[in-house]
Design a protein around this motif. Structure first.
Motif, PDB file in Angstrom:
ATOM      1  N   UNK A 128       0.814  -1.206   0.000  1.00  0.00           N
ATOM      2  CA  UNK A 128       0.000   0.000   0.000  1.00  0.00           C
ATOM      3  C   UNK A 128       0.852   1.262   0.000  1.00  0.00           C
ATOM      4  N   UNK A 129       0.517   2.175  -0.893  1.00  0.00           N
ATOM      5  CA  UNK A 129       1.107   3.515  -0.898  1.00  0.00           C
ATOM      6  C   UNK A 129      -0.034   4.509  -0.727  1.00  0.00           C
ATOM      7  N   UNK A 130       0.228   5.590  -0.002  1.00  0.00           N
ATOM      8  CA  UNK A 130      -0.805   6.609   0.188  1.00  0.00           C
ATOM      9  C   UNK A 130      -0.325   7.943  -0.367  1.00  0.00           C
ATOM     10  N   UNK A 131      -1.279   8.731  -0.807  1.00  0.00           N
ATOM     11  CA  UNK A 131      -1.004  10.063  -1.341  1.00  0.00           C
ATOM     12  C   UNK A 131      -2.148  10.978  -0.934  1.00  0.00           C
ATOM     13  N   UNK A 132      -1.821  12.181  -0.557  1.00  0.00           N
ATOM     14  CA  UNK A 132      -2.832  13.193  -0.333  1.00  0.00           C
ATOM     15  C   UNK A 132      -2.735  14.227  -1.437  1.00  0.00           C
ATOM     16  N   UNK A 133      -3.834  14.503  -2.090  1.00  0.00           N
ATOM     17  CA  UNK A 133      -3.838  15.469  -3.192  1.00  0.00           C
ATOM     18  C   UNK A 133      -4.551  16.763  -2.809  1.00  0.00           C
ATOM     19  N   UNK A 134      -5.095  16.819  -1.584  1.00  0.00           N
ATOM     20  CA  UNK A 134      -5.780  18.036  -1.163  1.00  0.00           C
ATOM     21  C   UNK A 134      -6.883  18.399  -2.135  1.00  0.00           C
ATOM     22  N   UNK A 135      -6.885  19.652  -2.559  1.00  0.00           N
ATOM     23  CA  UNK A 135      -7.927  20.163  -3.465  1.00  0.00           C
ATOM     24  C   UNK A 135      -7.458  20.238  -4.911  1.00  0.00           C
ATOM     25  N   UNK A 136      -6.295  19.630  -5.220  1.00  0.00           N
ATOM     26  CA  UNK A 136      -5.655  19.842  -6.526  1.00  0.00           C
ATOM     27  C   UNK A 136      -6.270  19.066  -7.685  1.00  0.00           C
ATOM     28  N   UNK A 137      -7.114  18.075  -7.426  1.00  0.00           N
ATOM     29  CA  UNK A 137      -7.670  17.257  -8.510  1.00  0.00           C
ATOM     30  C   UNK A 137      -9.188  17.123  -8.389  1.00  0.00           C
ATOM     31  N   UNK A 138      -9.922  18.225  -8.519  1.00  0.00           N
ATOM     32  CA  UNK A 138     -11.379  18.130  -8.403  1.00  0.00           C
ATOM     33  C   UNK A 138     -11.978  17.331  -9.562  1.00  0.00           C
ATOM     34  N   UNK A 139     -13.079  16.647  -9.272  1.00  0.00           N
ATOM     35  CA  UNK A 139     -13.810  15.931 -10.326  1.00  0.00           C
ATOM     36  C   UNK A 139     -15.137  16.613 -10.616  1.00  0.00           C
ATOM     37  N   UNK A 140     -15.420  17.667  -9.851  1.00  0.00           N
ATOM     38  CA  UNK A 140     -16.662  18.428 -10.028  1.00  0.00           C
ATOM     39  C   UNK A 140     -16.381  19.878  -9.642  1.00  0.00           C
ATOM     40  N   UNK A 141     -17.335  20.732  -9.914  1.00  0.00           N
ATOM     41  CA  UNK A 141     -17.181  22.145  -9.596  1.00  0.00           C
ATOM     42  C   UNK A 141     -17.194  22.370  -8.082  1.00  0.00           C
ATOM     43  N   UNK A 142     -16.304  23.209  -7.611  1.00  0.00           N
ATOM     44  CA  UNK A 142     -16.286  23.568  -6.199  1.00  0.00           C
ATOM     45  C   UNK A 142     -17.215  24.745  -5.897  1.00  0.00           C
TER      46      UNK A 142
END
Length: 164
Positions: A128-142
Motif C-alpha cells: 500500500x502507498x498513500x497520497x494526499x492530493x488536497x484540493x488539486x484534482x477536483x472531479x466536479x465544480x467547487x
C-alpha cells in the motif's frame, strides 16, 4: 491542472516481501534483488474505486467512522486481500473550503486512515502507498454544494500483476 512526472510516478519498497525465487540459495537471493516497474497506460474501471468522504468520515475529520468501516469491509477488503493485487494506492482528496495546507494534510490523514483500516483487516501493508492530493484534482465544480461533496473523496487503485 497539468500533471507532472512527479504526480504520476509512485514508488513502493517491498523489502523481503514478494520474492520470486527462494532466498535459500545465492542465485535465488540475486533474483530477488530487483526493481519491478509497472506501467499503467489507462486504468480499467475495475481497478479504480471512489469512496465519498461523507460515507467514511465525519466532517473535517480523518478517523474512519463505523459506517465507513462497514462500507470498506463490504466493498473493498476481499478485493484488496486478493493474491493478484500487487499494489494498492490510496489517494485522499478534499474540496476548496479550507486553506491549501490544511486540505493537503487532511487528505493525507484520510488516506492513511483507510490504509490503517485495510491493514487491520489483513491486507499486506507493504503493498500500500498513500497520497494526499488536497484540493488539486477536483472531479466536479467547487462552486456548488453537490460539487464540493463529490470532490471530498478517497480514491483507491488496485493494481494486479499477471502471473508468469
Amino acid at each position: 491542472r497539468d500533471r507532472t512526472n512527479a504526480d504520476i510516478i509512485r514508488t513502493l519498497g517491498r523489502g523481503p516481501n514478494d520474492p520470486i525465487a527462494s532466498n535459500d540459495t545465492k542465485e535465488g537471493r540475486e533474483q530477488n534483488r530487483r526493481v519491478d516497474i509497472t506501467v499503467i497506460a489507462e486504468l480499467r474501471a475495475m481497478d479504480q474505486m471512489l469512496f465519498p468522504g461523507a460515507i467514511l468520515f465525519k466532517r473535517d475529520k480523518a478517523d474512519i467512522n463505523d459506517q465507513g468501516k462497514e462500507f470498506l469491509t463490504k466493498h473493498l477488503t476481499a478485493r484488496a486481500q486478493s493474491k493478484r493485487v500487487t499494489y494498492i494506492e490510496i489517494i485522499g482528496h478534499t474540496d476548496v473550503k479550507w486553506e491549501d495546507d490544511y486540505n493537503m494534510q487532511l487528505s493525507k490523514e484520510r488516506a492513511a486512515s483507510v490504509r490503517d483500516y485495510l491493514v487491520s483487516q489483513g491486507v499486506d501493508d507493504s503493498k500500500i502507498a498513500i497520497t494526499g492530493m488536497g484540493e488539486t484534482m477536483p472531479i466536479a465544480s467547487n462552486t456548488t454544494k453537490k460539487g464540493r461533496a463529490q470532490n471530498r473523496r478517497v480514491e483507491i487503485l488496485l493494481v494486479g500483476r499477471a502471473k508468469q
